[in-house]
Design a protein around this motif. Sequence first.
Motif, PDB file in Angstrom:
ATOM      1  N   LYS A  59      37.520 -16.058 -45.805  1.00 35.00           N
ATOM      2  CA  LYS A  59      38.028 -14.683 -45.962  1.00 35.00           C
ATOM      3  C   LYS A  59      36.915 -13.645 -45.815  1.00 35.00           C
ATOM      4  O   LYS A  59      37.183 -12.479 -45.557  1.00 35.00           O
ATOM      5  CB  LYS A  59      38.743 -14.508 -47.304  1.00 35.00           C
ATOM      6  N   PHE A  60      35.645 -14.078 -45.950  1.00 33.65           N
ATOM      7  CA  PHE A  60      34.522 -13.151 -45.807  1.00 33.65           C
ATOM      8  C   PHE A  60      33.986 -13.098 -44.376  1.00 33.65           C
ATOM      9  O   PHE A  60      33.095 -12.311 -44.070  1.00 33.65           O
ATOM     10  CB  PHE A  60      33.382 -13.525 -46.764  1.00 33.65           C
ATOM     11  N   PHE A  61      34.504 -13.938 -43.477  1.00 34.89           N
ATOM     12  CA  PHE A  61      33.965 -14.014 -42.125  1.00 34.89           C
ATOM     13  C   PHE A  61      34.053 -12.693 -41.353  1.00 34.89           C
ATOM     14  O   PHE A  61      33.091 -12.340 -40.678  1.00 34.89           O
ATOM     15  CB  PHE A  61      34.633 -15.139 -41.341  1.00 34.89           C
ATOM     16  N   PRO A  62      35.159 -11.949 -41.418  1.00 35.34           N
ATOM     17  CA  PRO A  62      35.174 -10.686 -40.665  1.00 35.34           C
ATOM     18  C   PRO A  62      34.067  -9.721 -41.112  1.00 35.34           C
ATOM     19  O   PRO A  62      33.370  -9.155 -40.274  1.00 35.34           O
ATOM     20  CB  PRO A  62      36.568 -10.110 -40.950  1.00 35.34           C
ATOM     21  N   ALA A  63      33.892  -9.560 -42.419  1.00 35.49           N
ATOM     22  CA  ALA A  63      32.853  -8.649 -42.919  1.00 35.49           C
ATOM     23  C   ALA A  63      31.459  -9.203 -42.639  1.00 35.49           C
ATOM     24  O   ALA A  63      30.548  -8.452 -42.278  1.00 35.49           O
ATOM     25  CB  ALA A  63      33.030  -8.406 -44.416  1.00 35.49           C
ATOM     26  N   LEU A  64      31.287 -10.519 -42.781  1.00 37.27           N
ATOM     27  CA  LEU A  64      29.988 -11.142 -42.496  1.00 37.27           C
ATOM     28  C   LEU A  64      29.658 -11.008 -41.016  1.00 37.27           C
ATOM     29  O   LEU A  64      28.518 -10.684 -40.647  1.00 37.27           O
ATOM     30  CB  LEU A  64      29.997 -12.608 -42.930  1.00 37.27           C
ATOM     31  N   ALA A  65      30.643 -11.241 -40.161  1.00 33.71           N
ATOM     32  CA  ALA A  65      30.427 -11.106 -38.718  1.00 33.71           C
ATOM     33  C   ALA A  65      30.038  -9.671 -38.367  1.00 33.71           C
ATOM     34  O   ALA A  65      29.122  -9.447 -37.575  1.00 33.71           O
ATOM     35  CB  ALA A  65      31.684 -11.521 -37.956  1.00 33.71           C
ATOM     36  N   LYS A  66      30.708  -8.708 -38.977  1.00 37.05           N
ATOM     37  CA  LYS A  66      30.387  -7.303 -38.718  1.00 37.05           C
ATOM     38  C   LYS A  66      28.956  -6.985 -39.164  1.00 37.05           C
ATOM     39  O   LYS A  66      28.200  -6.355 -38.436  1.00 37.05           O
ATOM     40  CB  LYS A  66      31.384  -6.395 -39.428  1.00 37.05           C
ATOM     41  N   ALA A  67      28.589  -7.443 -40.341  1.00 34.17           N
ATOM     42  CA  ALA A  67      27.238  -7.190 -40.853  1.00 34.17           C
ATOM     43  C   ALA A  67      26.174  -7.830 -39.969  1.00 34.17           C
ATOM     44  O   ALA A  67      25.121  -7.254 -39.721  1.00 34.17           O
ATOM     45  CB  ALA A  67      27.111  -7.712 -42.287  1.00 34.17           C
ATOM     46  N   ALA A  68      26.461  -9.034 -39.473  1.00 33.88           N
ATOM     47  CA  ALA A  68      25.488  -9.777 -38.679  1.00 33.88           C
ATOM     48  C   ALA A  68      25.535  -9.425 -37.198  1.00 33.88           C
ATOM     49  O   ALA A  68      24.678  -9.854 -36.435  1.00 33.88           O
ATOM     50  CB  ALA A  68      25.729 -11.278 -38.853  1.00 33.88           C
TER      51      ALA A  68
END
Length: 153
Positions: A59-68
């Motif tokens: 569930k954190f992948f979209p935000a993690l992908a955006k940050a990275a």
Amino acid sequence: MTEATPQGRVRRFCAIVLPALEAAGYTGYGSQQRLVADTGMNKSTVSRLLNGEQIPHVKFFPALAKAAGLDPVELLVAAEILPPEYLESQQTLSENNQSRVGSGSITPEEAAEGLGIHDDVGKFTFLAVVEKLKSPQPDEDDAANPGGTAAQM
């Protein structure tokens, strides 16, 4: 041959995410707290990720992908949720003549349904890609490097 252990899976995931986070400026003092704020993950999860010990919940992948600065689908493949062939088999709408420009607007959820995407992972992936595409376009510096962060590794 790839390592089939859970630790090997975490190691491969972190080999993609950690350099991307570093390139995105998540280094030094305060970077852990910034990543907590930018992704919604708790501090212990961020710490374990940065130490190469854990893959966060999907569930954190979209935000993690955006940050990275990564594509959420890359994270799903790196976490072995989707097979590597998934990235290789993707086609754009224009490549398969299914574009319906001017046919009225629909929600991303309606688009997923119309495309026959019914499973939870498929819907998550589709919606994450839509969100990524809706985000602001890259800076001019990024235009000079069309390969992206993952291609540089």
